[in-house]
Scaffold this active site. Structure first.
Site, PDB file in Angstrom:
ATOM      1  N   ARG A  79       0.746  -1.095   0.086  1.00  0.00           N
ATOM      2  CA  ARG A  79       0.077   0.118  -0.052  1.00  0.00           C
ATOM      3  C   ARG A  79       0.851   1.323   0.051  1.00  0.00           C
ATOM      4  NH1 ARG A  79      -2.646   4.148   1.950  1.00  0.00           N
ATOM      5  NH2 ARG A  79      -5.015   4.217   2.094  1.00  0.00           N
ATOM      6  N   ASP A 107      -4.243   8.539  -0.482  1.00  0.00           N
ATOM      7  CA  ASP A 107      -5.734   7.847  -0.081  1.00  0.00           C
ATOM      8  C   ASP A 107      -6.255   8.070  -1.453  1.00  0.00           C
ATOM      9  OD1 ASP A 107      -7.139   6.236   1.121  1.00  0.00           O
ATOM     10  OD2 ASP A 107      -8.030   7.541   2.685  1.00  0.00           O
ATOM     11  N   GLU A 134     -12.320   4.972  -3.628  1.00  0.00           N
ATOM     12  CA  GLU A 134     -12.299   3.552  -3.361  1.00  0.00           C
ATOM     13  C   GLU A 134     -13.103   3.012  -4.457  1.00  0.00           C
ATOM     14  OE1 GLU A 134     -11.379   1.727  -0.630  1.00  0.00           O
ATOM     15  OE2 GLU A 134     -10.071   3.332   0.136  1.00  0.00           O
ATOM     16  N   ARG A 145      -0.808  -5.706   5.307  1.00  0.00           N
ATOM     17  CA  ARG A 145      -0.129  -5.249   4.069  1.00  0.00           C
ATOM     18  C   ARG A 145       1.028  -4.394   4.529  1.00  0.00           C
ATOM     19  NH1 ARG A 145      -4.562  -2.097   0.482  1.00  0.00           N
ATOM     20  NH2 ARG A 145      -4.789  -1.267   2.554  1.00  0.00           N
TER      21      ARG A 145
END
Length: 317
Positions: free
Chosen positions: A150, A155, A158, A199
């Site tokens: 990641r 960010d 989604e 992750r």
């Protein structure tokens, strides 16, 4: 005078032919006898060694064993650091994360705009003309030998899962990252192990094509900075966000502000976008998306038209 029935070769049933066939067998027998004699002489010389000779032989054997053991001890850390391939993200040693080491590998898939699957390829031997190591097969369903990474500090919108619709611009963000890294070799600086999904949170770098990093000391393009600069991701402003250095948080926020001002990427229609954190909270509670400004304007226009129609009806009566 040569006659057709005459020949310099003896008949097959003659004594001379029989001697010729038995000659190789005699040679092999003589060679075996000589080997036995040599072995007996060597054993005799060995049994005649003095105690000093036996001590010298023991010292040589001990030195050879110690040299092999020492070489193994010295080679093992070198192999683990530069040549050993880590197959899964949960196999990464904590010491690697503490030292913020770099890992070199190939990106095999990009499921969203801030994550990817990573195939660790340490050391040389993975590409021609010096290819002597083989990559594992990665099929359509992935592989059991890839690491989930990641990207730090970002960010992305989604992506939808199942019947849940994804955020706007999530497909564009994923396609941009895929165009940059899919199938290419990148460097990942290990920063943290994600507690929720396990992750690895990394800072990915896309190396330069012709100039090696050890020549300039620069690993290449910082993809976390680049995706924010292109306007395809938010800055991870949560306290759980991981930055390479605390003072760089303001730098990432400045890059996002510049992208919003330039109206690039997902900021081309304005800055009033739902963040991924707000999206996760809303979908978890089952709340539908809020109506946009254009929808509210249309509703107001419909309501005003209805009121005007009612006024005309009352006036006519």
């Amino acid at each position: 005078m040569w006659l057709p029935w005459s020949s310099s070769r003896a008949p097959s049933n003659s004594p001379q032919a029989n001697n010729e066939r038995s000659f190789p067998e005699d040679l092999r027998f003589q060679q075996a006898e000589q080997d036995v004699v040599h072995l007996g002489r060597a054993w005799g010389e060995l049994t005649q060694l003095s105690s000093a000779g036996y001590a010298l032989l023991a010292f040589g054997a001990s030195a050879l064993l110690y040299t092999g053991w020492l070489a193994h001890r010295k080679w093992d850390p070198v192999y683990s650091r530069y040549f050993k391939r880590i197959r899964r993200h949960y196999e990464v040693p904590d010491s690697y994360i503490k030292e913020k080491r770099y890992m070199k590998g190939i990106v095999t898939s990009v499921p969203d705009g801030d994550g990817f699957s990573f195939l660790h390829t340490p050391g040389p031997g993975w590409r021609w003309p010096l290819k002597f190591r083989r990559l594992p097969y990665v099929g359509p369903k992935g592989s059991s030998e890839v690491m989930r990474m990641r990207m730090a500090a970002v960010d992305a919108p989604e992506v939808g899962k199942g019947e849940t619709e994804g955020q706007p611009f999530s497909a564009e963000s994923q396609k941009w990252l895929e165009s940059q890294v899919l199938g290419r070799t990148i460097y990942c600086q290990l920063l943290k192990r994600e507690s929720q999904y396990g992750r690895m949170i990394v800072l990915p770098f896309l190396p330069r094509r012709f100039i090696p990093w050890w020549f300039t000391g620069n690993r290449g393009t910082n993809l976390s900075e680049e995706i924010i600069r292109r306007g395809w991701a938010f800055v991870y402003e949560s306290t759980a966000g991981e930055f390479p250095h605390p003072e760089k948080r303001e730098g990432y926020l400045t890059l996002m502000a510049e992208a919003q001002k330039a109206k690039v990427g997902m900021w081309k229609h304005g800055t009033s976008l739902e963040t991924p954190a707000q999206y996760k909270k809303r979908t978890k509670q089952g709340i539908p998306p809020e109506t946009t400004d254009s929808d509210s304007d249309e509703n107001e226009e419909e309501a005003s038209w209805f009121r005007r129609s009612l006024k005309r009806v009352f006036r006519s009566h």
